[in-house]
Motif scaffolding. Structure first.
Motif, short mmCIF file in Angstrom:
data_model
loop_
_atom_site.label_atom_id
_atom_site.label_comp_id
_atom_site.label_asym_id
_atom_site.label_seq_id
_atom_site.Cartn_x
_atom_site.Cartn_y
_atom_site.Cartn_z
N LEU A 154 6.80 31.69 41.38
CA LEU A 154 8.16 31.23 41.66
C LEU A 154 8.22 29.73 41.42
O LEU A 154 7.36 28.98 41.88
CB LEU A 154 8.55 31.55 43.10
N ARG A 155 9.28 29.30 40.70
CA ARG A 155 9.43 27.88 40.38
C ARG A 155 10.83 27.40 40.76
O ARG A 155 11.69 28.18 41.16
CB ARG A 155 9.18 27.64 38.88
N THR A 156 11.04 26.10 40.60
CA THR A 156 12.32 25.49 40.94
C THR A 156 13.50 26.27 40.37
O THR A 156 13.50 26.62 39.19
CB THR A 156 12.37 24.04 40.41
N SER A 157 14.47 26.57 41.23
CA SER A 157 15.74 27.24 40.91
C SER A 157 15.62 28.75 40.78
O SER A 157 16.62 29.43 40.58
CB SER A 157 16.38 26.68 39.63
N ASN A 158 14.40 29.32 40.95
CA ASN A 158 14.24 30.78 40.85
C ASN A 158 14.84 31.48 42.07
O ASN A 158 14.64 31.05 43.21
CB ASN A 158 12.78 31.17 40.76
N MET A 159 15.55 32.59 41.82
CA MET A 159 15.90 33.50 42.91
C MET A 159 14.65 34.31 43.25
O MET A 159 13.96 34.78 42.36
CB MET A 159 17.03 34.45 42.47
N SER A 188 24.50 43.09 44.01
CA SER A 188 23.05 43.14 43.81
C SER A 188 22.53 41.72 43.67
O SER A 188 23.30 40.76 43.58
CB SER A 188 22.70 43.94 42.55
N LEU A 189 21.22 41.59 43.64
CA LEU A 189 20.62 40.26 43.54
C LEU A 189 20.62 39.72 42.11
O LEU A 189 20.38 38.55 41.89
CB LEU A 189 19.17 40.31 44.05
N ASN A 190 20.88 40.58 41.13
CA ASN A 190 20.93 40.16 39.72
C ASN A 190 19.64 39.46 39.27
O ASN A 190 19.67 38.49 38.54
CB ASN A 190 22.12 39.23 39.48
N VAL A 191 18.52 39.93 39.76
CA VAL A 191 17.23 39.41 39.31
C VAL A 191 16.55 40.50 38.49
O VAL A 191 16.19 41.55 39.02
CB VAL A 191 16.34 39.01 40.50
N ASP A 192 16.41 40.28 37.20
CA ASP A 192 15.89 41.32 36.32
C ASP A 192 14.43 41.13 35.95
O ASP A 192 13.69 42.08 35.78
CB ASP A 192 16.72 41.38 35.03
N LYS A 193 14.01 39.87 35.81
CA LYS A 193 12.66 39.60 35.34
C LYS A 193 11.97 38.58 36.24
O LYS A 193 12.62 37.77 36.89
CB LYS A 193 12.69 39.09 33.89
N VAL A 194 10.65 38.64 36.24
CA VAL A 194 9.87 37.74 37.08
C VAL A 194 8.51 37.51 36.41
O VAL A 194 8.00 38.38 35.71
CB VAL A 194 9.70 38.34 38.50
N TRP A 195 7.95 36.31 36.62
CA TRP A 195 6.62 36.00 36.08
C TRP A 195 5.55 36.59 36.98
O TRP A 195 5.48 36.28 38.17
CB TRP A 195 6.43 34.49 35.97
N VAL A 196 4.70 37.44 36.42
CA VAL A 196 3.62 38.09 37.17
C VAL A 196 2.28 37.50 36.71
O VAL A 196 2.02 37.39 35.51
CB VAL A 196 3.61 39.62 36.95
N LYS A 197 1.45 37.11 37.69
CA LYS A 197 0.16 36.51 37.36
C LYS A 197 -0.92 37.58 37.37
O LYS A 197 -1.13 38.27 38.37
CB LYS A 197 -0.18 35.42 38.38
N ASP A 223 1.04 42.81 43.89
CA ASP A 223 1.10 41.96 42.69
C ASP A 223 1.40 40.52 43.08
O ASP A 223 2.03 40.25 44.11
CB ASP A 223 2.19 42.46 41.74
N HIS A 224 0.96 39.59 42.22
CA HIS A 224 1.21 38.17 42.44
C HIS A 224 2.30 37.70 41.47
O HIS A 224 2.17 37.89 40.26
CB HIS A 224 -0.06 37.34 42.24
N ILE A 225 3.36 37.11 42.01
CA ILE A 225 4.44 36.61 41.16
C ILE A 225 4.53 35.09 41.32
O ILE A 225 4.21 34.54 42.37
CB ILE A 225 5.80 37.26 41.50
N ILE A 281 2.64 36.94 32.85
CA ILE A 281 3.42 37.84 31.99
C ILE A 281 4.83 37.97 32.57
O ILE A 281 5.00 38.16 33.78
CB ILE A 281 2.77 39.23 31.92
N LEU A 282 5.84 37.88 31.71
CA LEU A 282 7.22 38.07 32.14
C LEU A 282 7.50 39.57 32.19
O LEU A 282 7.49 40.25 31.17
CB LEU A 282 8.18 37.38 31.16
N SER A 283 7.75 40.08 33.41
CA SER A 283 7.90 41.53 33.60
C SER A 283 9.25 41.85 34.25
O SER A 283 9.85 41.01 34.92
CB SER A 283 6.79 42.07 34.51
N ASN A 284 9.69 43.08 34.04
CA ASN A 284 10.87 43.57 34.74
C ASN A 284 10.54 43.69 36.23
O ASN A 284 9.46 44.13 36.61
CB ASN A 284 11.30 44.94 34.21
#
Length: 699
Positions: free
Chosen positions: A226-231, A196-205, A222-224, A211-214
């Motif tokens: 993404l910053r340096t080093s983010n999957m 799996s991609l092992n990505v559990d949480k993401v910043w949603v604008k 939705d708008h998310i 907001i940090l969401s699952n």
């Protein structure tokens, strides 16, 4: 829906789902529904009979009753249940090949009983044409290969009027090819479903807030952020900002690609630098299976040197098979004995068993939460004699604790912690998480009070709050690079910080405001892991860290490391790895941060920690879970056992097939029997190569 209990024992139960006909999709839904019920260890549903076999763990009385109760509420259309079912389960694939094999066997059986011999001979000649075509094509493009061997064997049998033998050879080749294809696709599918991609949480604008969401709560539109080093967890389109993205897993491109407004980004790729806002265009869980299968198929190209040697030898033996057949006929004038050389080849078994051994080992590693990107790396792990460890989050706890905030010039400790948490929460690292968790435990609000955040790899974070520049990071970054001043009359506060604590420096407007003290205890299994690796042949285990020398020395002595280096930069780690490689050592590098990526790339094998930076996981050849360092020992054992299996398969294939040739020469077995035994041994070797490597050791 109700179900009927057909049989039950202490930890198993067989039930029947009463419905007229169950589709493959419905069987998958029920199976994964049962597997996710409390107390259930495993479940298998047969769509033909409508029966399910359920295995339980621990106390089973309550678990059995909960299964029966759950079925009363079961609904095929329940979205929560449907979300449990993977894109591909393998059921349709298995059904396809099961039916294909049955049709082939039944067709041959009926032809032998009802079809007149002359007609069967004509059909045999027609059926042989594709074999001749493939042989000629292969001969013209690749030279003498096994396809030519098969075609000559079929043609020789037909020329001597033995159409029954020719038909048997084609039947065995056909069935063998189908079984090989099924076995390989099943292995790839089983492995893909465990990854799996092992990505559990993401910043949603949402408006002006983030907001940090699952990730499974994010929807199309939705708008998310993404910053340096983010999957990147979801497919989408950039609506603002700019970033460079490493998308080698998708396209194979070596260089990162610039993504700006209007560009598309894809799940599974990684942001190398920059920040952007992405509008989600595809919900979680869609389109991932094919992507992972492609990655696995690419990893299969990373064959170990041992595999490559076996392939070349197997192909190289084909001309000798022809020579042996020609010489046998020349001296004996016996076509049957000459055919004994043509009925057997070494290539099929090797080209099936070798990749299956590797795929099986990678799948078994995944069972231990270890992700390996190719057999090449398992061979290198088996050969390695040097391991280089990062310290923080690797040898030490993945969840270090904030134990103190030492302030300067009468700054408020809670306010300094609030500012630090506000900056650090954007860049996931174990130390950053400790600071954020420290603020949470004190119920300190740390909303977005700063301007755009700049992340300086291996150093720290820089931003502005109320027009004042704020920097946080290592002593080297804050004091030496940024030139921030330590109040002279408070220098003693730094000296009094215990040596076992890591130190994060926070400065505002060029003056040191606080030092955050992080207690970063070594992982409980780290010392045993180091000892076990020494036992397994690793002669040099070294730690390299950007932390201060006192802290590094305490950790190195506690763990019994062979060497350690403190206050190093990313280029220092990479330089050390290169020096060791140039000296003839096989080097493994293990780290979890963006600052470890140069060394991970330089090493023979780069191993990343699953909870670390996404870019580290992307660049690394292997990923292990953060909470269990003994996985490194397991990985070394798996790699050693894999290489032993490959060597054993190689010896068995050479020995068994050579014996078949000799038995054919002596007239003990017929060409058809030789073909049957050869194909049978190929399948047996392939199936045996799919078994777990560590079962005997664990027992």
């Amino acid at each position: 829906m109700n179900c009927i209990v057909l049989h039950e024992s202490s930890k198993r139960m067989r039930i029947h789902i009463p419905q007229a006909r169950m589709s493959l999709r419905e069987a998958d839904i029920i199976e994964y529904f049962i597997k996710n019920l409390p107390g259930v260890k495993d479940a298998q549903v047969n769509d033909r009979t409508g029966n399910a076999i359920i295995a339980f763990r621990g106390s089973t009385i309550e678990a059995k009753q909960s299964v029966l109760d759950a079925f009363k509420q079961f609904d095929y259309q329940d979205e929560k249940i449907l979300a449990l079912v993977p894109e591909e389960t393998g059921r349709a694939l298995n059904r396809k090949y099961e039916e294909e094999i049955v049709i082939k066997v039944m067709s041959r059986f009926l032809k032998k009983i009802f079809l007149p011999v002359p007609i069967a001979a004509v059909l045999g000649v027609i059926k042989s044409v594709p074999y001749y075509y493939k042989a000629v094509t292969t001969l013209m493009t690749k030279g003498l290969k096994v396809e030519t061997l098969d075609a000559v064997a079929i043609g020789a049998s037909m020329l001597r009027g033995d159409f029954a033998t020719a038909s048997s050879i084609m039947f065995m080749l056909d069935v063998g090819e189908t079984l090989e294809e099924w076995t390989r696709k099943k292995s790839v599918g089983d492995l893909a479903r465990t990854m799996s991609l092992n990505v559990d949480k993401v910043w949603v604008k949402t408006g002006e807030q983030t907001i940090l969401s699952n990730v499974n709560q994010v929807h199309v539109g939705d708008h998310i952020i993404l910053r340096t080093s983010n999957m990147i967890p979801l497919d989408g389109k950039v609506v603002s900002g700019e970033a460079t993205v490493n998308q080698s897993t998708m396209t194979g491109e070596a260089e990162p690609v610039v993504k700006e407004c209007g560009s598309y980004v894809y799940a599974g790729t990684v942001v190398e630098e920059g920040e952007c806002v992405v509008e989600v265009t595809k919900a979680t869980g869609t389109g991932k299976y094919d992507q992972i299968v492609k990655m696995i198929e690419e990893s299969e190209k990373l064959n170990s040197q041992t595999e490559a040697k076996a392939y070349h030898l197997a192909d190289g033996l084909v001309p000798y098979s022809f020579a042996g057949a020609a010489l046998t006929y020349l001296f004996t004038r016996n076509v049957t004995k000459a055919l004994s050389f043509l009925m057997v080849d070494f290539s099929c078994a090797m080209k099936l068993s070798m990749p299956l051994s590797v795929l099986s080992a990678i799948r078994e590693a995944n069972d231990y939460s270890i992700s390996v990107k190719g057999g090449k790396f398992m061979e290198l792990i088996s050969e390695a004699d040097t391991i280089v460890f990062d310290k923080t989050g690797t040898l030490t706890q993945a969840t270090p604790m904030l134990v103190d905030v030492v302030t300067f010039e009468d700054k408020d400790a809670d306010e300094m912690l609030r500012i630090a948490a506000c900056l650090e929460e954007h860049y996931p690292h174990s130390v950053a998480n400790a600071i954020v968790n420290g603020a949470v435990q004190k119920n300190l609000e740390h909303e977005e009070i700063h301007s755009e955040v700049e992340y300086i790899v291996a150093h720290g974070v820089s931003s502005h709050i109320d027009h004042e520049k704020v920097v946080i990071g290592s002593y080297h970054f804050v004091i030496e690079d940024e030139g921030c001043v330590i109040p002279e009359d408070e220098m003693y506060k730094i000296d009094e910080i215990p040596s076992q604590y890591s130190r994060i420096f926070l400065a505002i407007s060029g003056r040191l405001a606080a030092v955050l003290c992080i207690y970063d205890p070594v992982k409980k299994d780290a010392k045993d892991m180091i000892a076990n690796l020494h036992t397994l042949g690793i002669t040099n285990i070294c730690m390299m860290t950007g932390d201060n020398r006192k802290t590094a020395k305490v950790v190195a002595e506690q763990l019994g490391l062979d060497d350690y280096y403190a206050e190093v930069l990313p280029e220092d780690k990479a330089r050390y790895v290169k020096q060791k490689k140039d000296a003839g050592h096989k080097v493994i590098m293990i780290g979890d941060g963006v600052n470890d990526t140069p060394a991970l790339s330089e090493a023979d094998v780069g191993i990343a920690i699953s909870d670390g930076a996404a870019i580290a996981r992307e660049i690394a050849d292997v990923t292990i879970a953060s909470e269990d360092l003994m996985q490194l020992v397991t990985l070394r054992l798996l790699s050693d056992e894999l290489m032993a299996r490959i060597h054993n398969n190689y010896r068995f294939i050479l020995g068994f097939n050579s014996a078949l040739i000799l038995l054919g020469l002596w007239g003990i077995i017929t060409p058809a029997s030789s073909a049957l035994l050869h194909n049978g041994s190929t399948i047996v070797t392939g199936v045996r190569s799919m078994s777990n490597l560590l079962d005997d050791i664990n027992e």
